[in-house]
Design a protein around this motif. Structure first.
Motif, PDB file in Angstrom:
ATOM      1  N   ARG A 258      39.937 -20.258 -56.205  1.00 26.40           N
ATOM      2  CA  ARG A 258      39.575 -19.166 -55.801  1.00 26.40           C
ATOM      3  C   ARG A 258      39.731 -18.194 -57.052  1.00 26.40           C
ATOM      4  NH1 ARG A 258      41.529 -14.572 -53.664  1.00 26.40           N
ATOM      5  NH2 ARG A 258      43.497 -15.832 -53.221  1.00 26.40           N
ATOM      6  N   LYS A 259      40.910 -17.860 -57.647  1.00 26.16           N
ATOM      7  CA  LYS A 259      41.035 -17.031 -58.507  1.00 26.16           C
ATOM      8  C   LYS A 259      40.686 -17.172 -59.968  1.00 26.16           C
ATOM      9  CE  LYS A 259      45.906 -15.876 -56.808  1.00 26.16           C
ATOM     10  NZ  LYS A 259      47.274 -16.040 -57.039  1.00 26.16           N
ATOM     11  N   CYS A 261      37.753 -18.917 -60.517  1.00 27.60           N
ATOM     12  CA  CYS A 261      36.411 -18.883 -60.189  1.00 27.60           C
ATOM     13  C   CYS A 261      35.821 -17.206 -60.107  1.00 27.60           C
ATOM     14  CB  CYS A 261      35.760 -19.765 -59.045  1.00 27.60           C
ATOM     15  SG  CYS A 261      35.898 -21.604 -59.361  1.00 27.60           S
ATOM     16  N   GLU A 262      36.896 -16.520 -59.520  1.00 29.68           N
ATOM     17  CA  GLU A 262      36.623 -15.298 -59.250  1.00 29.68           C
ATOM     18  C   GLU A 262      36.639 -14.640 -60.780  1.00 29.68           C
ATOM     19  OE1 GLU A 262      39.266 -13.552 -56.796  1.00 29.68           O
ATOM     20  OE2 GLU A 262      38.110 -14.118 -54.946  1.00 29.68           O
ATOM     21  N   ARG A 263      37.670 -14.923 -61.542  1.00 30.14           N
ATOM     22  CA  ARG A 263      38.035 -14.337 -62.918  1.00 30.14           C
ATOM     23  C   ARG A 263      36.729 -14.794 -63.981  1.00 30.14           C
ATOM     24  NH1 ARG A 263      42.365 -16.641 -64.013  1.00 30.14           N
ATOM     25  NH2 ARG A 263      42.298 -17.734 -65.820  1.00 30.14           N
ATOM     26  N   GLY A 265      33.627 -14.987 -63.044  1.00 33.42           N
ATOM     27  CA  GLY A 265      32.395 -14.331 -62.487  1.00 33.42           C
ATOM     28  C   GLY A 265      31.535 -15.062 -61.606  1.00 33.42           C
ATOM     29  N   ARG A 267      29.726 -15.752 -58.559  1.00 33.61           N
ATOM     30  CA  ARG A 267      29.864 -14.908 -57.357  1.00 33.61           C
ATOM     31  C   ARG A 267      29.981 -15.657 -55.877  1.00 33.61           C
ATOM     32  NH1 ARG A 267      24.351 -11.419 -58.438  1.00 33.61           N
ATOM     33  NH2 ARG A 267      25.267 -10.304 -56.554  1.00 33.61           N
ATOM     34  N   LYS A 268      29.725 -16.848 -55.956  1.00 34.19           N
ATOM     35  CA  LYS A 268      29.716 -17.763 -54.605  1.00 34.19           C
ATOM     36  C   LYS A 268      31.316 -17.772 -54.390  1.00 34.19           C
ATOM     37  CE  LYS A 268      26.787 -20.566 -52.976  1.00 34.19           C
ATOM     38  NZ  LYS A 268      25.721 -21.561 -52.607  1.00 34.19           N
ATOM     39  N   ARG A 269      31.809 -17.695 -53.170  1.00 27.68           N
ATOM     40  CA  ARG A 269      33.170 -17.885 -53.029  1.00 27.68           C
ATOM     41  C   ARG A 269      33.477 -19.272 -53.080  1.00 27.68           C
ATOM     42  NH1 ARG A 269      37.207 -15.123 -50.792  1.00 27.68           N
ATOM     43  NH2 ARG A 269      39.060 -16.205 -49.733  1.00 27.68           N
ATOM     44  N   SER A 271      35.843 -22.963 -53.471  1.00 32.87           N
ATOM     45  CA  SER A 271      37.033 -23.562 -52.830  1.00 32.87           C
ATOM     46  C   SER A 271      36.956 -24.986 -53.605  1.00 32.87           C
ATOM     47  CB  SER A 271      36.812 -23.768 -51.413  1.00 32.87           C
ATOM     48  OG  SER A 271      35.800 -24.400 -50.895  1.00 32.87           O
TER      49      SER A 271
END
Length: 335
Positions: A258-259, A261-263, A265, A267-269, A271
Motif C-alpha cells: 500500500r505505501k 504504491c501510494e508513493r 502515484g 491511484r487505485k488502492r 494490495s
C-alpha cells in the motif's frame, strides 16, 4: 446443564457457569484444534461460534457452554443449528455469510469429535448450505501502471533491495501474501531458480515454482544484504525499528504494498491480492487467452476462476449487452 425448551432454544438449568464478559472462553482443547486453521479463519470461526451461543444464551459463551453443547444428543444439537440458520435467513443475512456461520459450527462439532468430547455429526441433509452466486472482483492495474513502483524503490538501500525483490515476485509469480509470508531462506534455490511455496492455511502442502532469472537474482541480492543466514530463517523480514529482523506477516506485506504504491502515484488502492489479479490478467494476454496455461501459473484449483478474469478483462457481458440494447427500444410508429 444446557437443554432445549419447547421453542427450541437453549436454557440453563442448575449449576453456575463462570462467565468472563468480553472474552471468548472456549476450551483450551478447542483453541488448540482451531490453531490448525489460518489466522483469518481462526478469528472468523471464533467470532461466528461466539454469536451462535450468544443468540441462545444472551451472554458471552464459556468453556462450560462449549462442553455442554458437545454433550447434547444429535437431534437436539442439530435442532439448535437449524433454528440458528432460520434466524439468520429471517434477519436478511447474505447466503455466503450464513454458510460461513454453518462452516464454523460444523468445525466446532468436528473438533469435539476429534477430542472425543462429541458423539454426533452435523446433519448436512437437514441443514443445507445456502446457494451462493459467486462474484469475483478481478480488477487490477496494467503493467505500465505497476511499473511505477520501480521508479520509487531505492536500490542503493537494504530496504530497496527487499522491496524490489518482493514486487518482482508478487507480479511474475502471482503469489498470495500468505504464501510469501511463510517463505524461509531454505525454500529458495538460486542455482535452479526455484522457490518452494506452501499453500493457504496451516497445512504442509507445498509445491516448487520456477523463477525468472531476474527475479532469482533480485532475491539473491536481497539475501546478500543479510548476514549469518540459516535455511530456517525467514526469506523476507521487517526492517522497521520495532519489528526489525522478524518475518514479514501478511499484514506487513499489505502495508508495504500500500505505501509503495501510494508513493508511486498509483491511484487505485493496491494490495498483494490486487497485484495477483493484475498479473493474472496480464498473463491471459500473454498466453493469448489460453486459460489452462494461466491456471498453472495461478495454481487455482478451479479453471472457472480463470474464466472470470477473462470475462472481466474483455468485458464480454458488456459487449453483448450493448449489442442487445441497440436492437430494441426504438418506437416503430412514433406519433
Amino acid at each position: 446443564m444446557l437443554n432445549i425448551n419447547t421453542q427450541g432454544t437453549i436454557t440453563h438449568q442448575g449449576g453456575q457457569l463462570a462467565a468472563l464478559a468480553g472474552e471468548l472462553q472456549f476450551s483450551s482443547d478447542f483453541l488448540s484444534e482451531l490453531q490448525q486453521k489460518a489466522h483469518t479463519t481462526q478469528r472468523g470461526y471464533a467470532g461466528n461460534i461466539k454469536l451462535f451461543f450468544q443468540y441462545f444464551l444472551n451472554r458471552e459463551p464459556t468453556r462450560s457452554d462449549v462442553t455442554e453443547f458437545w454433550g447434547l444428543d444429535e437431534e437436539s444439537a442439530n435442532t439448535l443449528i437449524l433454528k440458528f440458520k432460520n434466524y439468520l435467513v429471517s434477519s436478511g443475512r447474505k447466503s455466503a455469510t450464513i454458510n460461513r456461520y454453518l462452516a464454523a459450527i460444523k468445525y466446532l462439532i468436528k473438533a469435539g469429535r476429534n477430542l472425543k468430547r462429541c458423539k454426533y455429526r452435523f446433519d448436512t441433509d437437514r441443514i443445507e448450505s445456502m446457494r451462493v452466486t459467486k462474484y469475483r472482483d478481478t480488477s487490477g492495474v496494467g503493467v505500465d501502471e505497476y511499473n511505477k513502483v520501480f521508479d520509487v524503490i531505492d536500490l542503493t538501500s537494504v530496504k530497496g533491495q527487499r522491496d524490489y525483490a518482493l514486487f518482482l515476485l508478487f507480479w511474475s509469480n502471482v503469489l498470495r501474501r500468505c504464501e510469501i509470508a511463510k517463505l524461509k531462506v531454505g525454500d529458495f534455490d538460486y542455482h535452479s531458480s526455484t522457490l518452494r511455496i506452501y499453500g493457504k492455511g496451516k497445512g504442509n502442502d507445498d509445491t516448487v515454482v520456477d523463477l525468472n532469472e531476474m527475479v532469482a537474482d533480485s532475491i539473491s541480492n536481497w539475501l546478500g544484504c543479510r548476514y549469518n543466514l540459516k535455511p530456517s530463517d525467514p526469506l523476507f523480514i521487517a526492517l522497521d525499528f520495532h519489528n526489525s529482523g522478524h518475518q514479514l506477516t501478511g499484514d506487513g506485506l499489505y502495508a508495504i504494498v500500500r505505501k509503495v504504491c501510494e508513493r508511486a502515484g498509483i491511484r487505485k488502492r493496491m494490495s498483494p491480492h490486487r497485484i495477483r489479479h493484475s498479473g493474472i490478467t496480464d498473463a491471459l494476454d500473454l498466453a493469448h487467452g489460453d486459460y489452462r496455461k494461466v491456471q498453472h501459473l495461478s495454481r487455482h484449483a478451479d479453471p472457472r476462476v480463470i474464466l472470470a478474469y477473462e470475462d472481466n478483462k474483455n468485458q464480454y457481458q458488456l459487449e453483448l449487452t450493448n449489442k442487445l440494447a441497440s436492437r430494441v427500444g426504438k418506437r416503430r410508429n412514433p406519433k
